[in-house]
Design a protein around this motif. Structure first.
Motif: not given
Length: 423
Positions: A336, A343-344, A346-348, A350-351, A354, A394, A411
């Protein structure tokens, strides 16, 4: 103050721990295949448990145990071996009443012995062990041995050999005991103080002495096999025939006695034959212990088991030049370039996790070049780059680290795209 790891112990760092995890995985797979279930006992037990079972003339009890008095003024000992605690649990939890016998158990965990540190030997070491309790069938002896051999085989060891002996039943051992006393008594003053005290208590322990093993009387000592009665000989012959039936070669060693008092009948060791392994070649040792359950207050429950050092298994692999599959590569590393991208990312991250994808990102606020170097060190298969434009549009930039190709991916499609690449 400069703190260091206690003498005789070691830190197993992340660069090595993955090897341990692979060994543990092999152990679980083999034990599951043989229908042995895991048991976990406390790291410390009442001191008397080991004094009664291991033997009060053994080096373990007289010299090597870590013993302390707790706040209730009870003597406790960090477990020096695994069989006595497992048999104690077998008796205490009335496993002898289970409908399916024998009860097949395995354990894995740290043991503690105060002894001189050597290659592959520590004061805290990790031991894997198997116990089959409740059957006097010689076939179970062969099964337990074959389980140990299978673990070594799957780990990749080839330069190993199985060594066997029979310690016989109580009648055979008593006859042999008298012969040993007669043999050593005239010259016992030439032996160490430990051997002198063992002469009347347990002369078989003299044969296991490390100090006097070169004494001429050791080589000429009466062999236990010459004192086996008919039933003990027949039992041992059956154990050997079962091993031959499943293609496990062995060598006979009449001087193999093992270092614990509870053994009888079958005794065995698995040794490394690799030239680069060192002077102490034993990887694993065990045997039958009929009578041990009764010794600690339980009913008759014949058993057999062994313990193997994980440290020495890894050392043997190193001596043979064998290695496990490398630590798994990272699937994706996220790079990044500014706060919104972070922030984007970090969210990605986690996804991705999962979705079952091994992923990581930078947490040190480093420049892009430094982040890419991290991706290389982690052997990342792909790198996702996110900057201000990617946040606004995006999308992400996905780079294949294998062929260097790069593409822009939305995304919404990035996870499926990465899964396709991993296939």
């Amino acid at each position: 103050m400069n703190f260091k790891v206690p003498r005789g112990t070691q830190d197993i760092l992340p660069s090595e721990s993955w090897k341990w995890q692979q060994v543990e995985s092999i152990i679980r797979e083999v034990c599951d295949m043989y229908r042995y279930k895991e048991i976990r006992t406390p790291i410390f037990e009442q001191t008397e448990l080991f004094q009664r079972t291991v033997g009060d003339t053994t080096d373990i009890v007289t010299k090597e145990m870590y013993t302390f008095t707790d706040r209730g003024d009870r003597s406790m000992t960090l477990r020096p071996e695994g069989t006595a605690p497992v048999v104690r649990s077998f008796v205490e939890n009335k496993m002898f009443g289970y409908p399916d016998q024998p009860v097949k158990l395995y354990y894995q965990g740290p043991m503690f012995r105060y002894e001189r540190q050597q290659a592959g030997r520590y004061r805290q070491f990790v031991q894997f062990g198997v116990e089959a309790i409740g059957s006097a069938d010689p076939a179970i002896d062969a099964e337990v041995i074959s389980l140990a051999m299978e673990v070594y085989k799957r780990a990749g060891l080839t330069d190993i050999k199985l060594v066997l002996n029979s310690l016989g039943d109580s009648e055979s051992r008593n006859a042999h005991r008298e012969a040993l006393v007669t043999h050593f008594s005239p010259h016992i003053g030439e032996f160490c103080k430990d051997c002198q005290s063992r002469l009347e208590k347990n002369p078989l322990r003299i044969l296991d002495c490390k100090v006097d093993r070169e004494h001429p009387l050791m080589a000429s000592a009466p062999s236990l096999t010459d004192y086996l009665n008919e039933s003990s000989t027949a039992y041992f012959e059956q154990v050997k025939s079962y091993l031959e039936e499943i293609g496990i070669p062995y060598e006979l060693d009449p001087n193999l006695v093992r270092g614990l008092d509870y053994y009888n009948h079958t005794a065995f060791e698995i040794m490394s034959t690799s030239k680069g392994f060192g002077a102490i070649t034993t990887l694993c040792g065990g045997g039958r212990y009929n009578g041990l359950a009764e010794e600690i207050g339980g009913p008759s429950a014949p058993g057999i088991g062994y313990g193997m050092s994980i440290e020495r298994l890894l050392l043997a692999l190193e001596a043979e030049g064998k290695s496990f599959m490398q630590d798994p590569e990272l699937d994706v590393y996220i790079v990044t370039l500014e706060q919104a991208a972070r922030r984007k990312g970090f969210k990605l991250l986690n996804e991705l996790r999962k979705a079952g994808i091994r992923a990581d990102m930078d947490y040190m606020d480093r420049k892009m070049k430094a982040q890419m170097k991290s991706a290389d060190r982690f052997n990342a298969k792909s790198v996702i780059v996110i900057g201000e434009d990617e946040v606004n549009d995006q999308v992400v930039q996905l780079k294949n680290m294998g062929d260097g190709s790069q593409q822009k991916v939305s995304d919404a499609a990035i996870i499926e795209t990465i899964k396709e690449q991993l296939k």
